[in-house]
Design an enzyme around this catalytic site. Structure first.
Site, PDB file in Angstrom:
ATOM      1  N   HIS A  48       8.086 -11.590   5.473  1.00 17.69           N
ATOM      2  CA  HIS A  48       7.577 -11.277   4.145  1.00 17.69           C
ATOM      3  C   HIS A  48       8.714 -10.806   3.254  1.00 17.69           C
ATOM      4  O   HIS A  48       9.660 -10.178   3.717  1.00 17.69           O
ATOM      5  CB  HIS A  48       6.478 -10.208   4.194  1.00 17.69           C
ATOM      6  CG  HIS A  48       6.853  -8.955   4.911  1.00 17.69           C
ATOM      7  ND1 HIS A  48       6.938  -8.866   6.289  1.00 17.69           N
ATOM      8  CD2 HIS A  48       7.172  -7.717   4.443  1.00 17.69           C
ATOM      9  CE1 HIS A  48       7.270  -7.637   6.638  1.00 17.69           C
ATOM     10  NE2 HIS A  48       7.425  -6.922   5.527  1.00 17.69           N
ATOM     11  N   ILE A  95       0.820  -1.224   0.000  1.00 18.49           N
ATOM     12  CA  ILE A  95       0.000   0.000   0.000  1.00 18.49           C
ATOM     13  C   ILE A  95       0.846   1.263   0.000  1.00 18.49           C
ATOM     14  O   ILE A  95       0.339   2.353  -0.227  1.00 18.49           O
ATOM     15  CB  ILE A  95      -0.996   0.028   1.181  1.00 18.49           C
ATOM     16  CG1 ILE A  95      -0.277  -0.021   2.525  1.00 18.49           C
ATOM     17  CG2 ILE A  95      -2.014  -1.092   1.046  1.00 18.49           C
ATOM     18  CD1 ILE A  95      -1.181   0.253   3.708  1.00 18.49           C
TER      19      ILE A  95
END
Length: 121
Positions: free
Chosen positions: A99, A30
């Protein structure tokens, strides 16, 4: 401990998912730092690199396999890309669920850090 990534996996929070399989999920960041900035996460919760066990080797390798698969699928594998996994605060980790950041679409510089303040070790 539930993180935002756990909530994305369970679909409690929406994300622009570009890849999913039984072990992992990839979605658009984002706050992109490159024209292509995806996050590739395991569905299994592992907080940091320091928490990866011998039994987790396959899932971590799988994340890199997914990165290469996405790079080929979206046609930036030949030009190149960067894959980064941060660990803890000084390493830039802000979500404590491992991640990979997959970054592409621009030429990457080196060193990769913006803050070159030396730290006493």
């Amino acid at each position: 401990m539930s993180t935002i990534f756990d909530k994305i996996i369970s679909r409690e929070i929406p994300a622009e998912i570009v890849y999913e399989d039984d072990l992992s999920l990839a979605f658009k960041d984002i706050n992109p730092q490159a024209p292509v900035h995806l996050l590739i996460i395991p569905k299994q919760h592992i907080a940091t690199i320091n928490d990866i066990t011998e039994e987790d080797r396959e899932i971590v390798g799988h994340l890199y396999w997914v990165a290469a698969k996405i790079a080929a699928q979206y046609d930036f594998a030949k030009d190149g890309y960067r894959v980064v996994m941060n660990c803890n605060e000084d390493g830039g980790q802000s979500v404590y669920h491992i991640h990979l950041h997959l970054l592409a679409g621009i030429t990457m510089g080196w060193p990769p850090f913006a803050n070159n303040r030396p730290k006493q070790v």
